[in-house]
Design an enzyme around this catalytic site. Structure first.
Site, mmCIF file in Angstrom:
data_model
loop_
_atom_site.group_PDB
_atom_site.id
_atom_site.type_symbol
_atom_site.label_atom_id
_atom_site.label_comp_id
_atom_site.label_asym_id
_atom_site.label_seq_id
_atom_site.Cartn_x
_atom_site.Cartn_y
_atom_site.Cartn_z
ATOM 1 N N SER A 63 41.439 34.080 30.683
ATOM 2 C CA SER A 63 42.349 35.191 30.466
ATOM 3 C C SER A 63 43.779 34.806 30.839
ATOM 4 C CB SER A 63 41.865 36.435 31.218
ATOM 5 O OG SER A 63 42.553 37.573 30.768
ATOM 6 N N ASP A 121 40.103 40.378 20.199
ATOM 7 C CA ASP A 121 40.453 40.701 21.583
ATOM 8 C C ASP A 121 41.338 41.945 21.616
ATOM 9 O OD1 ASP A 121 41.478 40.803 24.209
ATOM 10 O OD2 ASP A 121 41.494 38.622 24.383
ATOM 11 N N HIS A 155 37.488 40.037 24.314
ATOM 12 C CA HIS A 155 38.064 39.387 25.497
ATOM 13 C C HIS A 155 36.928 38.765 26.299
ATOM 14 C CE1 HIS A 155 41.476 38.631 28.088
ATOM 15 N NE2 HIS A 155 40.781 39.036 29.124
#
Length: 176
Positions: A63, A121, A155
């Site tokens: 991330s 995402d 994600h």
């Protein structure tokens, strides 16, 4: 470390530094970024003191903030010819912190980078990942930057991405 994260309504969670927003103009936690860099550098130096050659060290992050640390440390540490690996991409124009953009001193210009991003995402749009890859190409040798996207992935990661990670690692760290 576990710290309160502004972006997550100040809830305590694992995070190297505070994230205040996802927009390119969001403020940065400069003190937290610096402290995170010092902590990661200490971990790397500890491994090297314990006999791990620097060319056998790969940095990885997940991330925005994890990958941000990877890119910053991998391109700035003079004695560490490691290869950053991001799972998935930070995918954000701010993933390259101001400190990295300002400190483009040519250190580790030939470092290999694998940046992966889910095309679905909802937190960090894939176009931000592409922008990050383009910024990286202005800091390191452009042909060393791989940007891979994965259809239907949010994600998170997927088996195809993990296979790309495995191949990347095996190419950089052949068996001894």
């Amino acid at each position: 470390p576990r710290i309160p994260v502004t972006l997550n309504m100040k809830m305590v969670m694992p995070s190297w530094f505070d994230l205040m927003g996802l927009t390119p103009d969001a403020p940065e936690d400069e003190a937290g970024i610096k402290k995170a860099a010092e902590n990661i550098k200490a971990i790397i130096e500890h491994e090297m003191k314990n006999g791990i050659p620097p060319n056998r060290i790969i940095l990885g992050g997940f991330s925005q903030e994890g990958s941000c640390r990877v890119m910053h440390m991998g391109t700035q540490m003079e004695h560490l010819p490691c290869s950053p690996l991001e799972i998935p991409s930070p995918g954000h124009p701010r993933a390259l912190p101001s400190s990295l953009q300002a400190a483009n001193n040519g250190v580790n210009k030939d470092i290999a980078i694998l940046q992966c991003h889910g095309e679905m995402d909802p937190m960090i749009p894939v176009r931000f990942g592409a922008l990050t890859a383009e910024k990286l190409k202005s800091v390191v040798t452009p042909t060393k930057v791989q940007f891979k996207t994965y259809p239907g992935v949010m994600h998170s990661s997927c088996p195809q991405e993990m296979m790309a990670v495995k191949e990347f690692i095996e190419k950089l760290l052949p068996r001894i």
